[in-house]
Scaffold this active site. Structure first.
Site, PDB file in Angstrom:
ATOM      1  N   CYS A   1       0.810  -0.335  -0.206  1.00 32.24           N
ATOM      2  CA  CYS A   1       0.291   0.411   0.252  1.00 32.24           C
ATOM      3  C   CYS A   1       0.753   1.100   0.148  1.00 32.24           C
ATOM      4  CB  CYS A   1      -0.864  -0.224   1.712  1.00 32.24           C
ATOM      5  SG  CYS A   1      -1.744  -1.816   1.229  1.00 32.24           S
TER       6      CYS A   1
ATOM      7  N   HIS B   1      -2.646   6.732   3.463  1.00 30.57           N
ATOM      8  CA  HIS B   1      -3.404   5.322   3.052  1.00 30.57           C
ATOM      9  C   HIS B   1      -4.850   5.541   3.164  1.00 30.57           C
ATOM     10  CE1 HIS B   1      -4.247   1.108   1.404  1.00 30.57           C
ATOM     11  NE2 HIS B   1      -3.797   1.173   2.802  1.00 30.57           N
TER      12      HIS B   1
ATOM     13  N   ASN C   1     -10.067  -0.364   0.757  1.00 29.60           N
ATOM     14  CA  ASN C   1      -8.531  -0.246   1.228  1.00 29.60           C
ATOM     15  C   ASN C   1      -7.893  -0.930  -0.416  1.00 29.60           C
ATOM     16  OD1 ASN C   1      -6.173  -0.311   1.058  1.00 29.60           O
ATOM     17  ND2 ASN C   1      -6.049  -1.248   3.027  1.00 29.60           N
TER      18      ASN C   1
HETATM   19  N1  COA Z   1     -18.693  -7.892  11.276  1.00 26.03           N
HETATM   20  C1  COA Z   1     -17.881  -8.197  12.373  1.00 26.03           C
HETATM   21  N2  COA Z   1     -17.738  -8.169  13.441  1.00 26.03           N
HETATM   22  C2  COA Z   1     -16.609  -8.498  13.497  1.00 26.03           C
HETATM   23  C3  COA Z   1     -16.111  -8.646  11.999  1.00 26.03           C
HETATM   24  C4  COA Z   1     -16.905  -7.890  10.721  1.00 26.03           C
HETATM   25  N3  COA Z   1     -16.617  -8.222  10.045  1.00 26.03           N
HETATM   26  N4  COA Z   1     -14.169  -8.343  12.159  1.00 26.03           N
HETATM   27  C5  COA Z   1     -14.405  -8.706  13.969  1.00 26.03           C
HETATM   28  N5  COA Z   1     -16.426  -8.977  14.338  1.00 26.03           N
HETATM   29  C6  COA Z   1     -16.125  -8.819  15.807  1.00 26.03           C
HETATM   30  C7  COA Z   1     -14.880  -9.728  16.561  1.00 26.03           C
HETATM   31  O1  COA Z   1     -15.131 -11.472  16.237  1.00 26.03           O
HETATM   32  C8  COA Z   1     -14.960  -9.575  17.492  1.00 26.03           C
HETATM   33  O2  COA Z   1     -15.906 -10.200  18.247  1.00 26.03           O
HETATM   34  P1  COA Z   1     -15.873 -10.320  19.992  1.00 26.03           P
HETATM   35  O3  COA Z   1     -15.727  -8.997  20.731  1.00 26.03           O
HETATM   36  O4  COA Z   1     -17.400 -11.240  20.167  1.00 26.03           O
HETATM   37  O5  COA Z   1     -14.715 -11.674  20.208  1.00 26.03           O
HETATM   38  C9  COA Z   1     -15.544  -7.772  17.459  1.00 26.03           C
HETATM   39  O6  COA Z   1     -16.093  -7.756  16.006  1.00 26.03           O
HETATM   40  C10 COA Z   1     -14.370  -7.300  17.553  1.00 26.03           C
HETATM   41  O7  COA Z   1     -13.050  -7.931  16.633  1.00 26.03           O
HETATM   42  P2  COA Z   1     -11.524  -6.845  16.692  1.00 26.03           P
HETATM   43  O8  COA Z   1     -11.103  -8.030  15.234  1.00 26.03           O
HETATM   44  O9  COA Z   1     -10.951  -6.194  17.586  1.00 26.03           O
HETATM   45  O10 COA Z   1     -11.708  -5.770  16.205  1.00 26.03           O
HETATM   46  P3  COA Z   1     -11.288  -4.246  15.639  1.00 26.03           P
HETATM   47  O11 COA Z   1     -12.046  -3.525  16.138  1.00 26.03           O
HETATM   48  O12 COA Z   1      -9.719  -4.640  15.579  1.00 26.03           O
HETATM   49  O13 COA Z   1     -11.340  -4.213  13.723  1.00 26.03           O
HETATM   50  C11 COA Z   1      -9.771  -4.537  11.347  1.00 26.03           C
HETATM   51  C12 COA Z   1     -10.583  -5.913  12.397  1.00 26.03           C
HETATM   52  C13 COA Z   1      -9.921  -5.818  10.317  1.00 26.03           C
HETATM   53  C14 COA Z   1     -11.057  -3.801  10.632  1.00 26.03           C
HETATM   54  C15 COA Z   1      -9.290  -4.186  12.172  1.00 26.03           C
HETATM   55  O14 COA Z   1      -8.441  -4.278  12.532  1.00 26.03           O
HETATM   56  C16 COA Z   1      -7.952  -3.167  10.912  1.00 26.03           C
HETATM   57  O15 COA Z   1      -9.315  -2.489  10.405  1.00 26.03           O
HETATM   58  N6  COA Z   1      -6.694  -3.421  10.969  1.00 26.03           N
HETATM   59  C17 COA Z   1      -6.060  -2.798  10.078  1.00 26.03           C
HETATM   60  C18 COA Z   1      -5.909  -3.529   9.180  1.00 26.03           C
HETATM   61  C19 COA Z   1      -5.723  -2.489   7.576  1.00 26.03           C
HETATM   62  O16 COA Z   1      -5.406  -2.052   7.984  1.00 26.03           O
HETATM   63  N7  COA Z   1      -4.975  -4.153   7.252  1.00 26.03           N
HETATM   64  C20 COA Z   1      -4.445  -3.486   5.285  1.00 26.03           C
HETATM   65  C21 COA Z   1      -3.110  -2.540   5.859  1.00 26.03           C
HETATM   66  S1  COA Z   1      -1.756  -2.134   4.565  1.00 26.03           S
END
Ligand code: COA
Length: 316
Positions: A116, A240, A270
């Site tokens: 990215c 980004h 993204n």
């Molecule tokens: N829909 C609904 N619920 C979801 C979900 C989805 N798509 N994905 C995860 N959950 C749930 C999880 O199971 C968790 O449930 P629990 O509390 O019962 O265990 C809860 O939501 C929180 O999950 P978590 O993984 O802590 O969410 P988050 O706030 O960290 O968001 C991402 C997840 C992936 C959106 C976030 O971590 C993120 O954006 N990370 C960076 C990724 C990125 O930028 N990648 C590209 C790099 S170039």
């Protein structure tokens, strides 16, 4: 920290273009095939919909044609084509060759894979080539992440999408637009986000999030320092477009209010190497950047790469 030699020939962006596939996939569409909701995706990422489809070459040709047309340059006078992509259409040859042929160019062409961060890597590389005597360079950032996304994995499928952005750079006498820059990578973090050849993306979302904020801030601070500008002097940030919460956290630490950011991720998701040019040129098309403004481009990605640049905007 690298500084730009006073003797270097500078460059400015004289044309740009973007491309998004026609097909739109909404959060509600995704919620029909996996355990998720529109509300969760919007709250946790800022994304509402994304564009899916096309090939890396076809999207690159579409955005680059617009950039060439806007700049008004004769395509046969372009000296090099740099395509930043992490999703080439084939392993061999580089997709830049297909794009070069599709555009009818006769010039050197190569791909850069810095995930990215790729567009900023390409932009800095192009400035280096112009300092070495080239005059016109096409820099394209394109990704078709939908092809390597596991559409049953709600951790990644809600984030990734396809798109392209292209810039035509021309040499100028004098220093040009690039005031400062930084390129970084930490390969020890490669397992946080990877895709085996022929496989699908795997991601440790939480850890990527945590690291992303830190590396964006570090890189942006290095670029601003090498440019000799403060956060107050940045008129617009084109970050980004990974997750609105990452952008908010990074901008808060940098002391740059969200009103000064370019955001398209609600519409695009993204799009990896395409995301910074999509945000930057959306802001430019909407007259959010004035001649002489300092614009900060900052990205991070798999690898774990980070890249940033401060450019002084030249309104074509
Ligand atoms: N829909 C609904 N619920 C979801 C979900 C989805 N798509 N994905 C995860 N959950 C749930 C999880 O199971 C968790 O449930 P629990 O509390 O019962 O265990 C809860 O939501 C929180 O999950 P978590 O993984 O802590 O969410 P988050 O706030 O960290 O968001 C991402 C997840 C992936 C959106 C976030 O971590 C993120 O954006 N990370 C960076 C990724 C990125 O930028 N990648 C590209 C790099 S170039």
């Amino acid at each position: 920290m690298p500084t730009i030699p006073n003797s270097a020939t500078g460059a400015i962006i004289t044309g740009w273009g973007t491309a998004l596939p026609e097909k739109i996939v909404t959060n509600d569409d995704l919620s029909k095939t996996m355990e998720t909701t529109d509300e969760w995706i919007r709250e946790r990422t800022g994304i509402s919909r994304r564009h899916i489809g096309g090939s890396t070459a076809s999207l690159s040709i579409e955005s680059a044609r617009k950039a060439i047309a806007m700049s008004g340059v004769d395509p046969l006078t372009i000296d090099a084509l740099i395509l930043a992509t992490t999703t080439p259409d084939r392993a061999v040859p580089a997709t830049s060759s297909t794009v070069q042929h599709g555009l009818g160019l006769r010039c050197g062409a190569f791909d850069i894979n810095a995930a990215c961060s790729g567009f900023v890597y390409g932009l800095v590389t192009a400035h280096g080539l112009i300092a070495m005597g080239m005059r016109k360079i096409l820099v394209i950032g394109t990704d078709t992440l939908s092809r390597i996304t596991d559409w049953t994995d709600r951790n990644t499928a809600i984030l990734f999408a396809d798109g392209s952005g292209a810039a035509l750079l021309e040499s100028v006498s004098g220093p040009g637009q690039l005031l400062g820059w930084d390129l970084d990578a930490d390969g020890s973090l490669e397992d946080l986000l990877y895709c085996e050849i022929g496989g699908k993306l795997k991601m440790e979302g939480k850890e990527v999030f945590r690291r992303a904020v830190r590396v964006m801030v570090d890189s942006a601070e290095k670029s601003m320092k090498s440019a000799g500008v403060t956060a107050d002097e940045i008129s617009l940030v084109a970050p980004h477009q990974a997750n609105i919460r990452i952008i908010e956290a990074a901008c808060k630490r940098l002391g740059i209010p969200m009103e000064r950011t370019a955001i398209v991720l609600h519409e695009t998701g993204n799009t990896s190497a395409a995301s910074i040019p999509l945000a930057l040129f959306d802001a430019a098309d909407n007259n959010r950047i004035n001649h002489g403004d300092n614009v900060l481009l900052v990205g991070f990605g798999a690898g774990m790469t980070a890249a940033s640049a401060v450019i002084k905007w030249h309104k074509p």
